[in-house]
Design an enzyme around this catalytic site. Sequence first.
Site, PDB file in Angstrom:
ATOM      1  N   HIS A 150      -6.639  -7.363  -0.707  1.00 38.17           N
ATOM      2  CA  HIS A 150      -6.508  -5.637  -0.983  1.00 38.17           C
ATOM      3  C   HIS A 150      -6.157  -5.258  -2.432  1.00 38.17           C
ATOM      4  O   HIS A 150      -4.428  -6.015  -2.378  1.00 38.17           O
ATOM      5  CB  HIS A 150      -6.142  -4.533  -0.121  1.00 38.17           C
ATOM      6  CG  HIS A 150      -6.882  -5.624   1.888  1.00 38.17           C
ATOM      7  ND1 HIS A 150      -6.264  -6.242   2.662  1.00 38.17           N
ATOM      8  CD2 HIS A 150      -7.538  -4.455   2.686  1.00 38.17           C
ATOM      9  CE1 HIS A 150      -6.804  -5.985   3.760  1.00 38.17           C
ATOM     10  NE2 HIS A 150      -7.858  -5.075   3.490  1.00 38.17           N
ATOM     11  N   ASP A 179      -4.601 -13.085   3.418  1.00 40.94           N
ATOM     12  CA  ASP A 179      -6.110 -12.609   4.426  1.00 40.94           C
ATOM     13  C   ASP A 179      -7.067 -12.447   3.316  1.00 40.94           C
ATOM     14  O   ASP A 179      -8.665 -12.377   2.841  1.00 40.94           O
ATOM     15  CB  ASP A 179      -6.490 -11.224   4.151  1.00 40.94           C
ATOM     16  CG  ASP A 179      -5.117 -10.042   3.317  1.00 40.94           C
ATOM     17  OD1 ASP A 179      -5.300 -10.420   2.055  1.00 40.94           O
ATOM     18  OD2 ASP A 179      -4.711  -9.266   3.279  1.00 40.94           O
ATOM     19  N   HIS A 224       0.923  -1.358   0.127  1.00 42.58           N
ATOM     20  CA  HIS A 224       0.264  -0.031  -0.247  1.00 42.58           C
ATOM     21  C   HIS A 224       0.318   1.206  -0.262  1.00 42.58           C
ATOM     22  O   HIS A 224       0.623   2.579  -0.159  1.00 42.58           O
ATOM     23  CB  HIS A 224      -1.251   0.235   1.495  1.00 42.58           C
ATOM     24  CG  HIS A 224      -2.082  -1.269   1.356  1.00 42.58           C
ATOM     25  ND1 HIS A 224      -2.859  -1.458   0.224  1.00 42.58           N
ATOM     26  CD2 HIS A 224      -2.465  -2.152   1.885  1.00 42.58           C
ATOM     27  CE1 HIS A 224      -3.699  -2.484   0.364  1.00 42.58           C
ATOM     28  NE2 HIS A 224      -3.608  -2.704   1.235  1.00 42.58           N
ATOM     29  N   ASP A 275      -3.115 -10.963  -2.650  1.00 39.31           N
ATOM     30  CA  ASP A 275      -2.781 -10.357  -0.775  1.00 39.31           C
ATOM     31  C   ASP A 275      -5.164 -10.019  -1.504  1.00 39.31           C
ATOM     32  O   ASP A 275      -5.110  -9.541  -2.685  1.00 39.31           O
ATOM     33  CB  ASP A 275      -2.693  -8.764  -1.501  1.00 39.31           C
ATOM     34  CG  ASP A 275      -3.265  -8.491   0.930  1.00 39.31           C
ATOM     35  OD1 ASP A 275      -2.223  -8.963   1.322  1.00 39.31           O
ATOM     36  OD2 ASP A 275      -3.892  -7.271   1.052  1.00 39.31           O
TER      37      ASP A 275
END
Length: 343
Positions: free
Chosen positions: A161, A246, A124, A159
Amino acid sequence: MRGIAVGTHPRFLEHDPGPWHPERPERLRAVERALSRFEDALVRFSPTPAPRAAVEAVHLPAHVDALERFCLMGGGPLDADTTVNDASFDAALLAAGAGLDAVQLLASEVADAAFLPLRPPGHHATSDTAMGFCLLNNVAIVARELTRRGERVLILDFDAHHGNGTEAIFREDPNVLYVSTHQYPLFPGTGRIGDVGVGRGVGTTINLPLPPRSTGLTARVALESIALPHVVDFHPTWALVSAGYDGHPADPLTELDFRSPDFAAFVALALDVVRPGRTIVFLEGGYDLEALEHGTAVTIATLLHERVDCGEAPSTDVDHDLVATLARLRADSLARARDARGE
Ligand SMILES: [Zn+2]
């Protein structure tokens, strides 16, 4: 048989965002439980801090300086999600350095692949902002160094995200192909199917946004039918994997349905498109400790071309309508972007 390079450092445990934070030091203890099953096949190394020049090839120097100062003064919250302490900057430099060290170990044929259980994670982090538990973009710092040496880099990010930082850093770079499967909508809100890259980088961003409850098999079919032909055409010389576990249904932060055998399939996809000794897996997210342990185990097994049974069946449901829609929307967006460039 040389084995899998694994870079660990005590500083990764000392970076502590505080009680109740999901990105907690215990995550690495779960990773270690999985690694202990493969100890004979691991080439352990202690990373060195990334040189400032390599970090600043991705991040603005003023941002790096401010982050260092803030941590040295004791740290605190950087935003609602991202908190640092006095060990965090050192940990971030070592996490970034681990990837550069792994490149050296693989290039000198000391190991066959690398797995890097890093904290803090990186995908991120943008050039000027630490966010989403990430301080420095570990995978981006390595990709930039590799392209500086003339390499062509695939980044596969599974991931749950979207790796907004990684996409933003390379969206204009024709030598880095960024492929991401992620839940959408979800933090950080980026990763739309229509974002295909910018300027000379048009075509080298592939986002595959998936609605909640999408299965790992849907993600695999989307990757194989939409992304893989572009990956093959791109001829990557290195594969860097942003591995977040995740997407597992037990994860407290997300709502995907990726199981351990699906994580193995994602890693295999990256492993298969480059020559042996050119794959590095970076730990990003994964906040359910058992899912993280199992995800780590199947990742190491896959890098060793072995199988390991974590007691979970692979998903069998595929949303073919979704995959067809994603393929059509991406093709339309790519055609528009290429028209706009006069290609
Ligand atoms: Zn994540």
